[in-house]
Design a protein around this motif. Structure first.
Motif, short mmCIF file in Angstrom:
data_model
loop_
_atom_site.label_atom_id
_atom_site.label_comp_id
_atom_site.label_asym_id
_atom_site.label_seq_id
_atom_site.Cartn_x
_atom_site.Cartn_y
_atom_site.Cartn_z
N LEU A 203 5.21 -2.37 0.34
CA LEU A 203 3.94 -1.68 0.41
C LEU A 203 3.02 -2.09 -0.74
N LEU A 204 3.59 -2.23 -1.94
CA LEU A 204 2.80 -2.66 -3.10
C LEU A 204 2.30 -4.10 -2.93
N ARG A 205 3.16 -4.96 -2.41
CA ARG A 205 2.73 -6.36 -2.22
C ARG A 205 1.53 -6.44 -1.28
N ARG A 206 1.49 -5.57 -0.29
CA ARG A 206 0.41 -5.63 0.70
C ARG A 206 -0.88 -4.97 0.23
N PHE A 207 -0.77 -3.86 -0.53
CA PHE A 207 -1.96 -3.05 -0.77
C PHE A 207 -2.31 -2.84 -2.25
N ASP A 208 -1.45 -3.25 -3.20
CA ASP A 208 -1.76 -3.09 -4.63
C ASP A 208 -2.63 -4.28 -5.08
N ASN A 209 -3.92 -4.18 -4.83
CA ASN A 209 -4.81 -5.31 -5.10
C ASN A 209 -4.97 -5.61 -6.59
N ASN A 210 -4.96 -4.57 -7.44
CA ASN A 210 -5.13 -4.83 -8.87
C ASN A 210 -3.81 -5.07 -9.60
N ARG A 211 -2.71 -5.06 -8.87
CA ARG A 211 -1.38 -5.40 -9.42
C ARG A 211 -1.01 -4.56 -10.64
N ASP A 212 -1.29 -3.25 -10.57
CA ASP A 212 -0.89 -2.39 -11.68
C ASP A 212 0.40 -1.62 -11.38
N GLY A 213 1.05 -1.96 -10.27
CA GLY A 213 2.33 -1.35 -9.94
C GLY A 213 2.24 0.01 -9.29
N LYS A 214 1.05 0.43 -8.91
CA LYS A 214 0.88 1.70 -8.22
C LYS A 214 -0.34 1.62 -7.31
N LEU A 215 -0.42 2.60 -6.41
CA LEU A 215 -1.52 2.62 -5.46
C LEU A 215 -2.50 3.72 -5.83
N ASP A 216 -3.77 3.34 -6.04
CA ASP A 216 -4.78 4.35 -6.35
C ASP A 216 -5.36 4.90 -5.06
N MET A 217 -6.34 5.77 -5.17
CA MET A 217 -6.91 6.44 -4.00
C MET A 217 -7.50 5.46 -3.00
N ALA A 218 -8.22 4.45 -3.52
CA ALA A 218 -8.84 3.47 -2.62
C ALA A 218 -7.77 2.67 -1.89
N GLU A 219 -6.71 2.30 -2.60
CA GLU A 219 -5.62 1.53 -1.97
C GLU A 219 -4.87 2.37 -0.95
N TRP A 220 -4.67 3.69 -1.22
CA TRP A 220 -4.05 4.56 -0.22
C TRP A 220 -4.94 4.70 1.01
N GLY A 221 -6.26 4.65 0.81
CA GLY A 221 -7.17 4.68 1.95
C GLY A 221 -6.96 3.48 2.85
N ARG A 222 -6.75 2.31 2.24
CA ARG A 222 -6.49 1.10 3.04
C ARG A 222 -5.13 1.19 3.73
#
Length: 293
Positions: A203-222
């Motif tokens: 899931l992180l490989r697909r949606f963690d665009n800033n590569r900080d090891g977690k998903l922020d609100m915008a990434e969870w929206g995607r």
């Protein structure tokens, strides 16, 4: 214990058992008589009655009956041993089993898979024979040879359903595919998100665009948007599949019967069982009345 109390107890038990058999079999008898036979192509969802012919499934592994090694679509067997205790003999069950492979019924309008688990199966093919080996080597020889050279210590019973035989079936009918089910988008999306969370690294490989090891609100929206698109795609794929019908054990104690005999034979069988239960109930009531006098 006083004989009258023993008679009273036995009478009460007979009355209760007989009453249970009487009411239960009579209820099933009325259910069979009041339920019209449906066609597979147009059958309503829920408890239905079907009639057709058993056919082989193209994707099924060939099935052999355990005692006779005969090819069949369903089997049930029992092995018993004859034992004597206190100068009295009786048959004791050593082994028994039943197959659970899906059956396939065809009635001219379509086909329906049947899950036989939990069904009251009444096949026309039933073999009963005796022998001196715990596990028989098929059916015995016929004629005089069948009675020579054995102590007849074991008794074998095997029942089977074969391709090409008629089948009367009563159970819970459900259909899938062909666009029959609507899409509950929110529930489907949530299920896909839970599925993706099971492999969080992916899931992180697909949606963690800033590569900080977690998903922020915008990434969870995607993530939610992608899951919604995936749910719609899966629903379209399922809708393009052919309709699949399945008959299985119904809920709430409704009858689930598979019979090689027609409805008339089945109705006659349950009518006699209901009569037997009524007579047993009457006998118990008479015993109770006699014990009180």
């Amino acid at each position: 214990m006083d004989a009258s109390w023993l008679q009273l107890g036995m009478g009460a038990v007979l009355a209760l058992v007989g009453g249970w058999l009487w009411v239960g079999r009579l209820s099933r008898l009325r259910h069979f008589q009041d339920t019209p036979t449906s066609r597979i192509r147009s059958a309503a969802q829920g408890h239905v009655e079907l009639a057709g012919v058993l056919v082989e499934r193209a994707d099924a592994t060939p099935l052999l009956a355990p005692l006779t090694a005969r090819p069949c679509l369903w089997w049930r067997y029992r092995i018993e041993e004859y034992r004597r205790t206190n100068n009295r003999g009786s048959w004791r069950v050593l082994e028994h089993g039943v197959s659970t492979e899906l059956l396939k019924l065809f009635d001219g309008t379509g086909d329906c898979l049947i899950d036989p688990r939990g069904a009251d199966v009444l096949p026309s093919r039933r073999d009963v024979w005796t022998g001196d080996l715990r596990h028989p080597r098929g059916l015995p020889s016929t004629g005089l040879l069948a009675w020579l050279g054995g102590t007849r210590r074991y008794r074998y019973t095997e029942e089977r359903l074969h391709a090409g035989e008629p089948l009367y079936a009563v159970g819970d009918f459900r259909s899938e595919g062909g666009g029959r089910a609507g899409l509950a988008l929110e529930a489907a999306r949530a299920e896909i998100v839970r599925e993706w969370k099971g492999e969080y690294a992916g899931l992180l490989r697909r949606f963690d665009n800033n590569r900080d090891g977690k998903l922020d609100m915008a990434e969870w929206g995607r993530v939610r948007l992608a899951a919604e698109l995936e749910a719609e795609q899966r629903h379209r794929a399922a809708s393009e599949q052919p309709v699949r019908h399945l008959l299985a054990r119904p809920p709430q104690g409704l009858p689930f019967v598979l019979s090689s005999h027609g409805e008339e034979v089945l109705v006659r069988r349950y009518r006699w069982k209901a009569l037997g239960g009524a007579l047993l109930c009457l006998l118990g009531a008479l015993m109770v009345a006699a014990a009180w006098t």
